[in-house]
Design a protein around this motif. Structure first.
Motif, PDB file in Angstrom:
ATOM      1  N   SER A 200     -12.476  -5.774 -16.255  1.00 22.06           N
ATOM      2  CA  SER A 200     -12.098  -6.489 -15.142  1.00 22.06           C
ATOM      3  C   SER A 200     -10.528  -6.145 -14.419  1.00 22.06           C
ATOM      4  CB  SER A 200     -11.795  -8.028 -15.838  1.00 22.06           C
ATOM      5  OG  SER A 200     -11.122  -8.883 -14.906  1.00 22.06           O
ATOM      6  N   VAL A 201     -10.908  -5.362 -13.680  1.00 21.75           N
ATOM      7  CA  VAL A 201      -9.455  -4.657 -12.995  1.00 21.75           C
ATOM      8  C   VAL A 201      -9.492  -5.283 -11.506  1.00 21.75           C
ATOM      9  CG1 VAL A 201      -9.718  -2.448 -14.534  1.00 21.75           C
ATOM     10  CG2 VAL A 201     -10.660  -2.580 -12.105  1.00 21.75           C
ATOM     11  N   HIS A 202      -8.096  -5.264 -11.265  1.00 17.20           N
ATOM     12  CA  HIS A 202      -7.611  -5.467  -9.668  1.00 17.20           C
ATOM     13  C   HIS A 202      -6.632  -4.565  -9.390  1.00 17.20           C
ATOM     14  CE1 HIS A 202      -3.987  -7.260  -7.669  1.00 17.20           C
ATOM     15  NE2 HIS A 202      -5.013  -7.692  -6.885  1.00 17.20           N
ATOM     16  N   VAL A 203      -6.760  -4.211  -8.153  1.00 18.21           N
ATOM     17  CA  VAL A 203      -5.990  -2.887  -7.615  1.00 18.21           C
ATOM     18  C   VAL A 203      -4.665  -3.347  -6.763  1.00 18.21           C
ATOM     19  CG1 VAL A 203      -5.589  -0.948  -6.155  1.00 18.21           C
ATOM     20  CG2 VAL A 203      -7.847  -1.402  -7.923  1.00 18.21           C
ATOM     21  N   PHE A 204      -3.478  -3.193  -7.038  1.00 19.19           N
ATOM     22  CA  PHE A 204      -2.467  -3.243  -6.041  1.00 19.19           C
ATOM     23  C   PHE A 204      -2.557  -1.935  -5.300  1.00 19.19           C
ATOM     24  CE2 PHE A 204      -0.151  -6.503  -9.134  1.00 19.19           C
ATOM     25  CZ  PHE A 204      -0.152  -7.590  -8.089  1.00 19.19           C
ATOM     26  N   ALA A 205      -2.748  -2.219  -3.809  1.00 22.67           N
ATOM     27  CA  ALA A 205      -2.781  -1.111  -2.933  1.00 22.67           C
ATOM     28  C   ALA A 205      -1.482  -0.946  -2.275  1.00 22.67           C
ATOM     29  CB  ALA A 205      -3.913  -0.993  -2.060  1.00 22.67           C
ATOM     30  N   ASP A 206      -0.602   0.120  -2.661  1.00 26.32           N
ATOM     31  CA  ASP A 206       0.477   0.329  -1.782  1.00 26.32           C
ATOM     32  C   ASP A 206       0.217   0.678  -0.312  1.00 26.32           C
ATOM     33  OD1 ASP A 206       2.514   0.488  -3.466  1.00 26.32           O
ATOM     34  OD2 ASP A 206       3.059   2.304  -3.692  1.00 26.32           O
ATOM     35  N   GLU A 207       0.940  -0.121   0.545  1.00 21.08           N
ATOM     36  CA  GLU A 207       0.645   0.115   2.028  1.00 21.08           C
ATOM     37  C   GLU A 207       0.679   1.859   2.581  1.00 21.08           C
ATOM     38  OE1 GLU A 207       2.543  -1.695   5.768  1.00 21.08           O
ATOM     39  OE2 GLU A 207       4.217  -1.009   4.332  1.00 21.08           O
ATOM     40  N   THR A 208       1.595   2.356   1.839  1.00 22.56           N
ATOM     41  CA  THR A 208       1.707   3.831   2.250  1.00 22.56           C
ATOM     42  C   THR A 208       2.275   4.046   3.597  1.00 22.56           C
ATOM     43  OG1 THR A 208      -0.060   4.154   0.578  1.00 22.56           O
ATOM     44  CG2 THR A 208       0.760   5.994   1.640  1.00 22.56           C
ATOM     45  N   ARG A 209       3.460   3.717   3.965  1.00 30.31           N
ATOM     46  CA  ARG A 209       4.326   4.042   5.123  1.00 30.31           C
ATOM     47  C   ARG A 209       4.408   5.720   4.973  1.00 30.31           C
ATOM     48  NH1 ARG A 209       5.794   2.979   9.576  1.00 30.31           N
ATOM     49  NH2 ARG A 209       8.145   3.287   9.345  1.00 30.31           N
ATOM     50  N   PRO A 210       4.323   6.234   6.126  1.00 29.32           N
ATOM     51  CA  PRO A 210       4.230   5.497   7.358  1.00 29.32           C
ATOM     52  C   PRO A 210       2.702   5.664   7.985  1.00 29.32           C
ATOM     53  CG  PRO A 210       5.159   7.838   7.906  1.00 29.32           C
ATOM     54  CD  PRO A 210       4.937   7.610   6.324  1.00 29.32           C
ATOM     55  N   PHE A 211       2.009   6.381   7.353  1.00 28.56           N
ATOM     56  CA  PHE A 211       0.404   6.800   8.147  1.00 28.56           C
ATOM     57  C   PHE A 211      -0.603   5.426   7.589  1.00 28.56           C
ATOM     58  CE2 PHE A 211      -2.950   9.019   9.552  1.00 28.56           C
ATOM     59  CZ  PHE A 211      -2.456   9.701  11.063  1.00 28.56           C
ATOM     60  N   LEU A 212      -0.047   4.714   6.610  1.00 26.32           N
ATOM     61  CA  LEU A 212      -0.471   3.560   6.228  1.00 26.32           C
ATOM     62  C   LEU A 212      -2.212   3.816   5.695  1.00 26.32           C
ATOM     63  CD1 LEU A 212       0.238   1.262   9.154  1.00 26.32           C
ATOM     64  CD2 LEU A 212       1.390   1.502   6.900  1.00 26.32           C
ATOM     65  N   GLN A 213      -2.266   4.848   4.614  1.00 32.80           N
ATOM     66  CA  GLN A 213      -3.368   5.130   4.098  1.00 32.80           C
ATOM     67  C   GLN A 213      -3.764   4.018   3.245  1.00 32.80           C
ATOM     68  OE1 GLN A 213      -0.992   7.273   4.579  1.00 32.80           O
ATOM     69  NE2 GLN A 213      -1.641   9.361   4.886  1.00 32.80           N
ATOM     70  N   GLY A 214      -2.925   3.346   2.516  1.00 30.89           N
ATOM     71  CA  GLY A 214      -2.939   2.168   1.646  1.00 30.89           C
ATOM     72  C   GLY A 214      -3.685   1.137   2.352  1.00 30.89           C
ATOM     73  N   ALA A 215      -3.010   0.653   3.466  1.00 33.97           N
ATOM     74  CA  ALA A 215      -3.558  -0.328   4.046  1.00 33.97           C
ATOM     75  C   ALA A 215      -4.786  -0.331   4.913  1.00 33.97           C
ATOM     76  CB  ALA A 215      -2.277  -0.770   4.988  1.00 33.97           C
ATOM     77  N   ARG A 216      -4.823   0.845   5.450  1.00 34.59           N
ATOM     78  CA  ARG A 216      -5.994   0.890   6.407  1.00 34.59           C
ATOM     79  C   ARG A 216      -7.273   1.318   5.629  1.00 34.59           C
ATOM     80  NH1 ARG A 216      -6.290   4.713   9.801  1.00 34.59           N
ATOM     81  NH2 ARG A 216      -4.580   6.145   8.945  1.00 34.59           N
ATOM     82  N   LEU A 217      -6.831   2.361   4.612  1.00 36.47           N
ATOM     83  CA  LEU A 217      -8.093   2.934   3.929  1.00 36.47           C
ATOM     84  C   LEU A 217      -8.595   2.368   2.436  1.00 36.47           C
ATOM     85  CD1 LEU A 217      -7.233   6.685   5.140  1.00 36.47           C
ATOM     86  CD2 LEU A 217      -8.501   5.168   6.213  1.00 36.47           C
ATOM     87  N   THR A 218      -7.416   2.545   1.695  1.00 41.23           N
ATOM     88  CA  THR A 218      -7.745   2.131   0.114  1.00 41.23           C
ATOM     89  C   THR A 218      -8.397   0.512   0.232  1.00 41.23           C
ATOM     90  OG1 THR A 218      -6.272   3.702  -0.626  1.00 41.23           O
ATOM     91  CG2 THR A 218      -6.808   1.561  -2.027  1.00 41.23           C
ATOM     92  N   ALA A 219      -7.606  -0.276   1.050  1.00 41.12           N
ATOM     93  CA  ALA A 219      -7.941  -1.709   1.102  1.00 41.12           C
ATOM     94  C   ALA A 219      -9.208  -1.781   1.707  1.00 41.12           C
ATOM     95  CB  ALA A 219      -6.980  -2.500   1.821  1.00 41.12           C
ATOM     96  N   TRP A 220      -9.557  -0.901   2.575  1.00 47.09           N
ATOM     97  CA  TRP A 220     -11.064  -0.853   3.152  1.00 47.09           C
ATOM     98  C   TRP A 220     -11.959  -0.548   2.327  1.00 47.09           C
ATOM     99  CZ3 TRP A 220     -14.439   2.624   4.798  1.00 47.09           C
ATOM    100  CH2 TRP A 220     -15.588   2.488   5.891  1.00 47.09           C
TER     101      TRP A 220
END
Ligand code: MRU
Length: 365
Positions: A200-220
């Protein structure tokens, strides 16, 4: 040859694919708003797609570059093998110059060159028939590299899942998922595998400034797969670690020196230091193709410096005073002393990394 993406249960997208028309890429610049695909019809278009970050992530760049070579050779009008060999060098050089840090790029180009030489030596018949055979072999090799990359990610996932607790929060940085590989992912491959094992895992995705790979891609991609994910800005990571809300950190890598120093997305080093300060394991998940055995330590790794505009602007909107100088190193190097383990398709390496990684290479078939 099957090239379906097996990223996860609900995955409908693919990162890169070979088609008769060319190399098809999910345009990652447009995510998460739009899921659109771009067909590169020439090797030059493939090179531009890598440079412009249509496709990114070390293993995905490697597979795409291999397909770029196959495409360039397929499109060639060379009448002689000698001429084709000269074209191969131009194609490889163009692709190599796109991005400097991910070693999977030169690794893939070297493998395509070796395939070319092998195929050329084995080819029989007229010059035209030989050229045809070389073209076919290069296309097959590039497609094989995609299939292999997915299988390697699945093995990394299996090897890493044992390190994950029955339940808890995993922090990751950038995107080391299906989008960064042929499919399934390295760091996110470990997450997927742990989920598949019922953890039962949950992921904290770093947004990853400045290209935002975490926010745009990992979260997606995690959201698409139904894996619980919470997005945080990069500067929140230490806070959540200190509060006891993170059980481990897992990241991918762009190049690992033979002593275990790790080049990965800018911000990785800070996370590793924070993990050490908070007594948390810091794992790096990567295929053996990311290990640069010619590089004794991370000091020699070339760090891509991208446009400062990616720091001063957010999707075309200025977020800093006009004319202010900005810097944008796209990667940093984490010294191996901060790395708890490197998870590969061959097993989990720990200090001393040089010996542990060498063992994996000597057991390579
Ligand atoms: O600049 P990017 O998006 O290509 O950087 C990607 C990363 O840093 C990833 O963490 C790394 O390539 C590993 S991907 C499995």
């Amino acid at each position: 040859m099957g090239t379906e993406n097996r990223a996860g249960a609900n995955t409908t997208f693919f990162t890169v694919k070979w088609e008769e028309a060319g190399v098809v890429l999910l345009d990652q610049r447009k995510l998460p708003q739009e899921e659109t695909y771009l067909t590169c019809k020439t090797y030059g278009e493939v090179a531009e797609a890598i440079r412009a970050m249509v496709v990114r992530g070390a293993p995905a760049i490697g597979v795409t570059a291999a397909m770029g070579v196959a495409l360039g050779i397929k499109n060639s009008t060379a009448g002689e093998l000698k001429e084709l060999a000269a074209e191969l060098d131009v194609i490889s050089k163009t692709l190599l110059e796109t991005r400097p840090t991910a070693v999977n790029l030169p690794w893939a180009l070297k493998r395509m060159k070796e395939t070319f030489e092998r195929s050329r030596a084995a080819a029989t018949g007229t010059e035209a028939e030989k050229i045809q055979a070389v073209r076919r072999d290069l296309t097959e090799e590039a497609e094989r590299m995609l299939v292999e990359d997915i299988a390697i990610c699945e093995a990394i996932g299996r090897n890493g899942a044992g390190l994950i607790e029955e339940s808890g929060n995993i922090l990751t940085h950038c995107n080391a998922g299906a989008l960064a590989t042929g499919g399934y992912g390295t760091a996110l491959g470990v997450v997927r595998s742990a989920v598949a094992q019922g953890k039962s895992v949950h992921v904290f995705a770093d947004e990853t400034r400045p290209f935002l790979q975490g926010a745009r891609l990992t979260a997606w991609e995690l959201q698409k797969d139904g894996i619980p994910v919470t997005l945080i800005t990069d500067n929140m990571a230490g806070h959540f670690m200190h509060q006891g809300q993170v059980q481990c950190v897992i990241v991918g890598a762009d190049r690992i020196a033979s002593n275990g120093d790790v080049a990965n997305k800018i911000g990785t080093y800070s996370l590793a230091v924070l993990a050490r300060e908070n007594g948390l394991p810091f794992y790096v998940a990567a295929p053996l193709s990311t290990i640069d055995r010619d590089m004794p330590s991370g000091e020699q790794i070339s760090i891509e410096e991208r446009s400062p505009g990616e720091v001063t602007e957010l999707r075309g909107i200025s977020i800093a005073p006009a004319g202010v100088p900005a810097r944008h190193p796209a990667f940093d190097v984490t010294p191996h002393r901060y790395v708890t383990a490197i998870i590969t398709e061959r097993g989990v390496a720990r200090e001393p990394f040089t010996e542990a990684l060498n063992q994996f290479f000597s057991s390579e078939k």
